[in-house]
Design an enzyme around this catalytic site. Structure first.
Site, short mmCIF file in Angstrom:
data_model
loop_
_atom_site.label_atom_id
_atom_site.label_comp_id
_atom_site.label_asym_id
_atom_site.label_seq_id
_atom_site.Cartn_x
_atom_site.Cartn_y
_atom_site.Cartn_z
CD GLU A 125 -3.22 0.59 2.06
OE1 GLU A 125 -4.08 1.46 2.24
OE2 GLU A 125 -3.24 -0.53 2.61
CD GLU A 148 -4.59 -0.51 8.98
OE1 GLU A 148 -5.20 -0.08 8.00
OE2 GLU A 148 -3.89 -1.54 8.96
#
Length: 871
Positions: free
Chosen positions: A469, A746
């Site tokens: 990502e 996260e």
């Protein structure tokens, strides 16, 4: 005491070499001055070449980002600048030390270089394409006074001249919206030039330009299939001549020792394929081939506004582990971003492989959170008797652990000898903020925030540095911008990134979810409006203005902000409620299912409408600062109408919200969406009750987390805010610390209490968004905040609580260092603050009248009873 002035700074540059501004604004700091001294005027002295100095006197108290005096810079021009200041007494201080600014190449006609690369057949869809080396020889026949290399690439590059590395930057030229803006860097290579024969060359790598990007397999060749070095070496001789050695058809190319290289997958390198001495003039390149010459519109080449990525620290292994399966793993003791450097001796053909990951599970390297990122580097030895040292050039990894296989010899002895280190890489920003408290866990939390920022400011503000990502998610930096702006001088980096936001913004005003956009978005992540993420167009420019005092930032970004708000206004319609369309909402609410992180407790359309109201208000504030009275009135009226519609739709008569959730109350309170004092008090009390009923566990995602502690402390519920901060059970900030986290995760529970990794496919251990609480720690726990843009006026307002007995913060403001240190001791509270020259401050301690302060160090002692009242 005499008045002392620092050397001037230019725009937001740490080093003003090859800048892109024709009229760079100037800033300086008055480092010493008598008590009560105030600047009343300033003098700028500029010296251009051999011309006589020009002197410009300006009656003004400003010292931050003042206009450039005199004529604009020309391409390549070098100007020496000194500054002096005058006090109200009419006395001029001694001039500052001189600072030199040098312009880059402003005109497209300044450029002769075009991209040059390899000319052999390649499989464009393969990750196994070998990047080329390119080189050229040239002759110097006179005394060189100045030599500059202006360099960029399609892909990534590292340049060499006469066998020496040029610069110490990494991953250059970085990732921008390549079709519109490709950065070039300027290097002073005067000391590397020699009389007679010289050679210049460059390594190339796929990087973001040609390498694989995106999750679910990703895409290759998103910006081109070519790799090409763009280099323009300019030699200025003592006799006034200028010669240019530019990349063109005269260059030569060959396959290098890099077998393959990718941001996600790592780098494979075979030292047996090295060309010894290939950037020295005595090298025989007879086996090399003519380059392929590409095309680049020179009008798209832009100078950087921020420092490049560099190695900023070496971290040795904390321990060497043997896993249950017998593998050898190095634990660096810190989740970091960069690469591993190895130094070893062994037979030719021996391959050392380095696999990296953030966590272990069941004692083994755990790579599932990396998803499709291979995150593996390999080095095949040439067999040199004196040993070999290597680290990858064109990749980076997010990791704490590195598994080494194929090591020739005793790995434990090699680690003890310093032969394996982790090298930390990130944009080389200036550190500007520090915090500490009496609680070691809170201090570790702050360190985790700091490390998370370092790992995710790798050329762009990324969401994570380890998996497939690593893109510039707009919502993440929107919520983290205030924290980032305290810890580091991000003005140049984020200002440059916001230019890309404006470029990528669609004609209808839509702001993409991430910038730069991956061009294959229409196949998998369509660009569509989204609250909190699109609102980066308003929130971040306003944050940067508040923290750095740069009104030019507002001028540059106002149209982007306005177009975003106008789009949402059209989508919301006459009722001013944004209650349709796809939304991420309060992303990663801890109650959301692992595979549906948008399924939060707070209505996603409540979130969207709240952000619509706030962005409209910010746009009105921006217009006011820019003197746009008509626009100010329009957006202020719009903000009022949205706030009324929000209250009618989502606020109940008793002060509760239709979404009875922490984020809903935090949004309503912090964005000023509750119209009357009685319901504001009720909403704050309900928020505190929700926190208490949840056992002080956090119940907010990306949207609510930066707001919830402020919503509590600003509404008279300080105890509940501290209860949230100091809770140790899952989910909470200190739960992560207790689970040995060294960065911000996260998910609140990226690692579950039993030591296993959350089953969600989005489970990163280095994501800065939830670390946005550090901004509250700076402003409320320590008590240091800007009261006016750029810290021209500082607010010292500590609010002790939670059993803390001390806290301190320091911040290098545009005027100099501001600091606060408070302690509960000797039956009272001792507060010590420092105010830089040029700024003023207010000391706001509950139980006392606010006190205005001038520059200098001030100490106050609050009696015991008042301390008990506020703590």
């Amino acid at each position: 005491m005499t008045v002392t002035v620092s050397h001037p700074h230019f725009e937001h540059h740490r080093i003003a070499l090859g800048i892109g501004e024709r009229r760079p604004r100037l800033s300086w700091r008055v480092t010493d001055a008598p008590e009560g001294w105030r600047q009343s005027a300033y003098r700028v002295e500029t010296t251009r070449g051999s011309s006589a100095p020009e002197v410009f006197d300006v009656v003004s108290a400003e010292q931050v980002l003042v206009p450039w005096p005199g004529t604009p810079l020309r391409s390549r021009e070098r100007v020496s600048v000194r500054v002096s200041v005058r006090g109200a007494d009419g006395v001029w201080a001694d001039a500052s030390p001189a600072a030199v600014v040098e312009a880059g190449l402003f005109e497209p006609s300044d450029w002769q270089a075009q991209p040059v690369g390899g000319s052999w057949p390649e499989d464009a869809d393969s990750d196994d394409r070998r990047p080329p080396l390119v080189r050229r020889e040239f002759t110097v026949d006179g005394e060189v006074a100045k030599a500059r290399l202006y360099a960029s690439a399609h892909g990534l590059y590292e340049a060499e001249l006469n066998g020496a590395r040029i610069g110490d930057d990494a991953l250059s030229p970085g990732w921008t919206v390549y079709r519109e803006r490709l950065r070039y860097y300027t290097y002073d290579v005067t000391d590397l030039i020699q009389q007679g024969r010289n050679a210049i060359g460059a390594w190339l790598g796929d990087g973001w330009y040609r390498g694989r990007l995106g999750w679910r397999g990703g895409f290759r060749n998103l910006f081109g299939t070519d790799l090409g070095f763009i280099g323009q070496l300019e030699l200025t001789f003592r006799d006034g001549r200028r010669e240019i050695v530019a990349t063109d058809a005269a260059w030569r190319a060959a396959v290098g020792p890099i077998l393959r290289s990718g941001i996600y997958d790592g780098e494979d390198y075979d030292a047996r394929d090295e060309w010894d001495g290939w950037t020295r003039a005595d090298f025989d390149d007879g086996e090399w081939h003519p380059v392929t010459v590409g095309r680049r519109d020179p009008a798209t080449l832009v100078a950087p506004t921020a420092p490049p990525v560099r190695c900023t620290q070496d971290v040795p292994p904390a321990s060497v582990l043997t896993t249950p399966s017998g593998r050898r793993i190095l634990d660096f003791g810190q989740n970091l971003v960069g690469r591993v450097r190895v130094r070893t001796i062994g037979p030719a053909g021996t391959t050392v492989t380095v696999r990296t990951a953030e966590v272990l599970q069941d004692g083994e390297l755990y790579t599932r959170p990396l998803r499709g990122a291979r995150s593996t580097d390999s080095y095949t030895l040439a067999g040199r008797e004196d040993g070999e040292t290597w680290e990858p050039r064109f990749t980076f990894h997010g990791f704490r652990y590195a598994e080494l296989s194929g090591w020739p010899g005793d790995l434990d002895a090699a680690v003890a000898a310093g032969d394996v280190v982790a090298r930390v890489h990130h944009t080389d920003l200036e550190r500007t903020g520090w915090f500490e408290s009496s609680d070691p866990l809170v201090n570790r939390l702050h360190e985790n925030v700091l490390w998370g920022m370092r790992g995710n400011f790798v050329d762009i503000p990324t969401d994570c540095p380890q998996r497939d990502e690593r893109v510039g998610w707009t919502g993440d930096i929107q919520v983290f911008g205030p924290t980032a702006s305290f810890l580091y001088d991000v003005s140049g980096m984020l200002g440059g990134w916001l230019r890309d936001v404006a470029v990528e913004q669609l004609p209808d005003g839509t702001v993409p979810w991430y910038v730069p956009v991956i061009p294959a978005h229409d196949m998998w992540t369509p660009i569509r409006p989204g609250a909190a993420w699109g609102d980066v167009a308003t929130f971040l420019p306003w944050t940067l203005f508040q923290r750095f005092g740069d009104r030019g930032m507002l001028e540059a970004q106002f149209d982007s902000a306005r177009r975003w708000v106008d789009l949402v206004d059209r989508l919301a319609g006459d009722d001013h409620l944004w209650d349709e369309g796809f939304q991420l909402g309060d992303w990663l609410d801890p109650a959301a299912p692992p595979q549906d992180p948008a399924d939060a407790r707070t209505d996603r359309y409540l979130v969207a409408t709240a952000y619509f109201a706030r962005s409209s208000r910010i746009t009105a504030w921006m217009a006011a600062e820019l003197g746009l009275l008509e626009e100010e009135a329009h957006y202020a009226t719009l903000a009022d109408a949205i706030a009324a519609a929000f209250a009618d739709e989502f606020l109940l008569p008793d002060g509760r919200m239709t979404s009875d959730a922490q984020t809903a109350y935090a949004l309503a309170l912090e964005f000023g969406l509750i119209p009357d004092a009685e319901r504001r008090r009720a909403a704050a009390a309900r928020l505190a009750t929700l926190v208490h009923d949840a056992g002080n566990r956090i119940a907010t995602g990306f949207v609510g987390t930066p707001l919830v502690t402020d919503a509590l402390s600003r509404s008279g519920e300080l105890d509940a805010a501290y209860d949230l901060l100091l809770e140790r059970e899952c989910p909470s900030w200190l739960y992560q610390v207790g689970m040995d986290a060294t960065t911000i995760w996260e998910r609140w529970d990226s690692m579950l209490p039993d030591g296993t990794v959350n089953p969600g496919t989005m489970t990163s251990f280095n994501h800065y968004a939830l670390g946005a609480v550090a901004d509250w720690m700076h402003r409320v726990v320590a008590g240091l905040a800007p009261a006016e843009p750029g810290y021209r006026r500082i607010r010292f307002a500590p609010r002790p609580g939670g059993g803390l007995t001390s806290a301190a913060a320091r911040h290098l403001t545009p005027y100099g260092e501001a600091a606060i240190d408070w302690r509960l001791e000797d039956g009272g509270m001792r507060v010590r603050v420092a105010v830089p020259v040029g700024a003023t401050a207010v000391l706001d301690i509950e139980g006392r009248e606010p006190e205005d302060l001038g520059h200098g160090v001030h100490e106050r002692i609050l009696p015991l009873q008042a301390v008990m009242d506020i703590a």
